[in-house]
Design a protein around this motif. Structure first.
Motif, PDB file in Angstrom:
ATOM      1  N   ALA A   1     -38.260 -84.238  90.118  1.00  0.00           N
ATOM      2  CA  ALA A   1     -37.501 -85.315  89.474  1.00  0.00           C
ATOM      3  C   ALA A   1     -36.159 -84.785  88.959  1.00  0.00           C
ATOM      4  O   ALA A   1     -35.123 -85.449  89.100  1.00  0.00           O
ATOM      5  CB  ALA A   1     -38.311 -85.912  88.323  1.00  0.00           C
ATOM      6  N   TYR A   2     -36.163 -83.596  88.407  1.00  0.00           N
ATOM      7  CA  TYR A   2     -34.925 -83.002  87.906  1.00  0.00           C
ATOM      8  C   TYR A   2     -33.976 -82.673  89.055  1.00  0.00           C
ATOM      9  O   TYR A   2     -32.763 -82.881  88.951  1.00  0.00           O
ATOM     10  CB  TYR A   2     -35.246 -81.753  87.071  1.00  0.00           C
ATOM     11  CG  TYR A   2     -34.055 -81.211  86.324  1.00  0.00           C
ATOM     12  CD1 TYR A   2     -33.351 -82.007  85.423  1.00  0.00           C
ATOM     13  CD2 TYR A   2     -33.627 -79.911  86.518  1.00  0.00           C
ATOM     14  CE1 TYR A   2     -32.256 -81.514  84.745  1.00  0.00           C
ATOM     15  CE2 TYR A   2     -32.541 -79.407  85.830  1.00  0.00           C
ATOM     16  CZ  TYR A   2     -31.857 -80.214  84.945  1.00  0.00           C
ATOM     17  OH  TYR A   2     -30.768 -79.725  84.274  1.00  0.00           O
TER      18      TYR A   2
ATOM     19  N   LEU B   1     -31.571 -68.237  81.900  1.00  0.00           N
ATOM     20  CA  LEU B   1     -31.860 -69.062  80.725  1.00  0.00           C
ATOM     21  C   LEU B   1     -30.943 -68.672  79.568  1.00  0.00           C
ATOM     22  O   LEU B   1     -30.309 -69.531  78.941  1.00  0.00           O
ATOM     23  CB  LEU B   1     -33.331 -68.907  80.330  1.00  0.00           C
ATOM     24  CG  LEU B   1     -33.792 -69.604  79.062  1.00  0.00           C
ATOM     25  CD1 LEU B   1     -33.767 -71.108  79.251  1.00  0.00           C
ATOM     26  CD2 LEU B   1     -35.189 -69.137  78.701  1.00  0.00           C
ATOM     27  N   VAL B   2     -30.841 -67.383  79.309  1.00  0.00           N
ATOM     28  CA  VAL B   2     -29.991 -66.894  78.212  1.00  0.00           C
ATOM     29  C   VAL B   2     -28.520 -67.190  78.500  1.00  0.00           C
ATOM     30  O   VAL B   2     -27.790 -67.700  77.637  1.00  0.00           O
ATOM     31  CB  VAL B   2     -30.213 -65.378  77.979  1.00  0.00           C
ATOM     32  CG1 VAL B   2     -29.186 -64.805  77.027  1.00  0.00           C
ATOM     33  CG2 VAL B   2     -31.627 -65.126  77.464  1.00  0.00           C
ATOM     34  N   LEU B   3     -28.070 -66.899  79.716  1.00  0.00           N
ATOM     35  CA  LEU B   3     -26.670 -67.120  80.059  1.00  0.00           C
ATOM     36  C   LEU B   3     -26.310 -68.611  80.072  1.00  0.00           C
ATOM     37  O   LEU B   3     -25.200 -68.984  79.699  1.00  0.00           O
ATOM     38  CB  LEU B   3     -26.344 -66.478  81.402  1.00  0.00           C
ATOM     39  CG  LEU B   3     -26.390 -64.952  81.398  1.00  0.00           C
ATOM     40  CD1 LEU B   3     -26.210 -64.400  82.806  1.00  0.00           C
ATOM     41  CD2 LEU B   3     -25.338 -64.384  80.461  1.00  0.00           C
ATOM     42  N   GLY B   4     -27.244 -69.455  80.477  1.00  0.00           N
ATOM     43  CA  GLY B   4     -27.015 -70.897  80.408  1.00  0.00           C
ATOM     44  C   GLY B   4     -26.856 -71.361  78.972  1.00  0.00           C
ATOM     45  O   GLY B   4     -26.006 -72.202  78.669  1.00  0.00           O
ATOM     46  N   GLY B   5     -27.659 -70.786  78.073  1.00  0.00           N
ATOM     47  CA  GLY B   5     -27.528 -71.105  76.650  1.00  0.00           C
ATOM     48  C   GLY B   5     -26.183 -70.652  76.094  1.00  0.00           C
ATOM     49  O   GLY B   5     -25.537 -71.376  75.324  1.00  0.00           O
TER      50      GLY B   5
ATOM     51  N   GLY C   1     -24.159 -75.899  81.105  1.00  0.00           N
ATOM     52  CA  GLY C   1     -25.025 -74.882  80.507  1.00  0.00           C
ATOM     53  C   GLY C   1     -26.409 -75.431  80.209  1.00  0.00           C
ATOM     54  O   GLY C   1     -27.423 -74.775  80.478  1.00  0.00           O
ATOM     55  N   VAL C   2     -26.463 -76.631  79.669  1.00  0.00           N
ATOM     56  CA  VAL C   2     -27.757 -77.260  79.361  1.00  0.00           C
ATOM     57  C   VAL C   2     -28.534 -77.523  80.658  1.00  0.00           C
ATOM     58  O   VAL C   2     -29.752 -77.265  80.723  1.00  0.00           O
ATOM     59  CB  VAL C   2     -27.560 -78.556  78.546  1.00  0.00           C
ATOM     60  CG1 VAL C   2     -28.851 -79.353  78.444  1.00  0.00           C
ATOM     61  CG2 VAL C   2     -27.022 -78.224  77.158  1.00  0.00           C
ATOM     62  N   CYS C   3     -27.850 -78.008  81.679  1.00  0.00           N
ATOM     63  CA  CYS C   3     -28.512 -78.235  82.976  1.00  0.00           C
ATOM     64  C   CYS C   3     -29.077 -76.928  83.530  1.00  0.00           C
ATOM     65  O   CYS C   3     -30.188 -76.893  84.067  1.00  0.00           O
ATOM     66  CB  CYS C   3     -27.541 -78.844  83.979  1.00  0.00           C
ATOM     67  SG  CYS C   3     -27.118 -80.561  83.657  1.00  0.00           S
ATOM     68  N   LEU C   4     -28.315 -75.852  83.386  1.00  0.00           N
ATOM     69  CA  LEU C   4     -28.768 -74.545  83.863  1.00  0.00           C
ATOM     70  C   LEU C   4     -29.952 -74.034  83.049  1.00  0.00           C
ATOM     71  O   LEU C   4     -30.890 -73.459  83.614  1.00  0.00           O
ATOM     72  CB  LEU C   4     -27.604 -73.553  83.805  1.00  0.00           C
ATOM     73  CG  LEU C   4     -27.714 -72.294  84.645  1.00  0.00           C
ATOM     74  CD1 LEU C   4     -27.995 -72.614  86.100  1.00  0.00           C
ATOM     75  CD2 LEU C   4     -26.432 -71.479  84.512  1.00  0.00           C
TER      76      LEU C   4
ATOM     77  N   ILE D   1     -15.228 -81.390  88.078  1.00  0.00           N
ATOM     78  CA  ILE D   1     -15.782 -80.434  87.115  1.00  0.00           C
ATOM     79  C   ILE D   1     -17.242 -80.773  86.826  1.00  0.00           C
ATOM     80  O   ILE D   1     -18.112 -79.898  86.862  1.00  0.00           O
ATOM     81  CB  ILE D   1     -14.946 -80.408  85.821  1.00  0.00           C
ATOM     82  CG1 ILE D   1     -13.554 -79.838  86.105  1.00  0.00           C
ATOM     83  CG2 ILE D   1     -15.647 -79.599  84.739  1.00  0.00           C
ATOM     84  CD1 ILE D   1     -12.570 -80.038  84.975  1.00  0.00           C
ATOM     85  N   TYR D   2     -17.514 -82.035  86.545  1.00  0.00           N
ATOM     86  CA  TYR D   2     -18.894 -82.436  86.282  1.00  0.00           C
ATOM     87  C   TYR D   2     -19.766 -82.221  87.515  1.00  0.00           C
ATOM     88  O   TYR D   2     -20.901 -81.741  87.412  1.00  0.00           O
ATOM     89  CB  TYR D   2     -18.963 -83.904  85.830  1.00  0.00           C
ATOM     90  CG  TYR D   2     -18.782 -84.064  84.343  1.00  0.00           C
ATOM     91  CD1 TYR D   2     -19.856 -83.907  83.480  1.00  0.00           C
ATOM     92  CD2 TYR D   2     -17.550 -84.357  83.793  1.00  0.00           C
ATOM     93  CE1 TYR D   2     -19.711 -84.047  82.109  1.00  0.00           C
ATOM     94  CE2 TYR D   2     -17.387 -84.497  82.428  1.00  0.00           C
ATOM     95  CZ  TYR D   2     -18.464 -84.344  81.595  1.00  0.00           C
ATOM     96  OH  TYR D   2     -18.316 -84.471  80.241  1.00  0.00           O
ATOM     97  N   GLY D   3     -19.257 -82.570  88.683  1.00  0.00           N
ATOM     98  CA  GLY D   3     -20.014 -82.358  89.917  1.00  0.00           C
ATOM     99  C   GLY D   3     -20.357 -80.903  90.138  1.00  0.00           C
ATOM    100  O   GLY D   3     -21.460 -80.563  90.579  1.00  0.00           O
ATOM    101  N   CYS D   4     -19.421 -80.031  89.816  1.00  0.00           N
ATOM    102  CA  CYS D   4     -19.664 -78.585  89.937  1.00  0.00           C
ATOM    103  C   CYS D   4     -20.763 -78.148  88.976  1.00  0.00           C
ATOM    104  O   CYS D   4     -21.653 -77.377  89.344  1.00  0.00           O
ATOM    105  CB  CYS D   4     -18.366 -77.830  89.665  1.00  0.00           C
ATOM    106  SG  CYS D   4     -18.529 -76.047  89.809  1.00  0.00           S
ATOM    107  N   MET D   5     -20.727 -78.628  87.766  1.00  0.00           N
ATOM    108  CA  MET D   5     -21.741 -78.252  86.768  1.00  0.00           C
ATOM    109  C   MET D   5     -23.134 -78.712  87.204  1.00  0.00           C
ATOM    110  O   MET D   5     -24.104 -77.959  87.112  1.00  0.00           O
ATOM    111  CB  MET D   5     -21.399 -78.841  85.396  1.00  0.00           C
ATOM    112  CG  MET D   5     -20.161 -78.279  84.762  1.00  0.00           C
ATOM    113  SD  MET D   5     -20.352 -76.540  84.353  1.00  0.00           S
ATOM    114  CE  MET D   5     -18.971 -75.845  85.201  1.00  0.00           C
TER     115      MET D   5
END
Length: 160
Positions: A7-8, A96-100, A136-139, A53-57
């Motif tokens: 789903a994600y 996880l850490v780098l996304g945060g 970052g949150v998506c990652l 930019i959003y599409g890239c994220m």
């Protein structure tokens, strides 16, 4: 867990696709306006840029979740499978850490410079700059899902 991950993935793919659709639509409208009516749309370049930019994220998190991100597979392929599974867990934890960190850095950036108004569309730059936090949150969410999947496979003895 697989249902949540799927789903994600669909959500990220849809948001990435929507971003590209917006880019295409805005660039097309801007081109038509400029070349047919000799009246360029002042806002079209900014909207297209922010949508990219959003599409890239969204795309970064989607690629990572699918395992299609850029990797040094020549190194990873030479490692035995048992060590490769442990390395995958380390990579997912690091992501996880780098996304945060990315989410936090994007928030700080948007908080400090977000009050600047975009000249073409007249909105605060916060809405474009917060894309870094969104990415970052998506990652982070993608890394959590991959870690959970990897740990579940390791506990059942499946292949990572």
């Amino acid at each position: 867990m697989q249902r949540t991950e799927n789903a994600y993935k669909r959500l990220l793919a849809g948001l990435s696709g929507l971003s590209i659709l917006i880019v295409f639509g805005v660039v097309f409208a801007g081109s038509v306006s400029r070349y047919l009516f000799s009246s360029p749309l002042q806002w079209s370049e900014e909207i297209a840029k922010y949508a990219m930019i959003y599409g890239c994220m969204f795309g970064v998190a989607y690629a990572y979740l699918q395992g299609t991100q850029i990797t040094f597979s020549i190194v990873v392929d030479t490692i035995p499978a048992r060590i490769r599974r442990k390395l995958a867990i380390i990579v997912d934890a690091a992501t996880l850490v780098l996304g945060g960190i990315l989410a936090y850095a994007g928030y700080v950036f948007a908080a400090k410079r977000g009050g600047i108004v975009a000249s073409g569309i007249g909105i605060q730059m916060y809405w474009a700059q917060i894309a870094i936090t969104v990415g970052g949150v998506c990652l982070v969410i993608a890394a959590i899902l991959r870690l959970a999947s990897c740990l579940a496979k390791n506990s059942t003895g499946g292949e990572a």
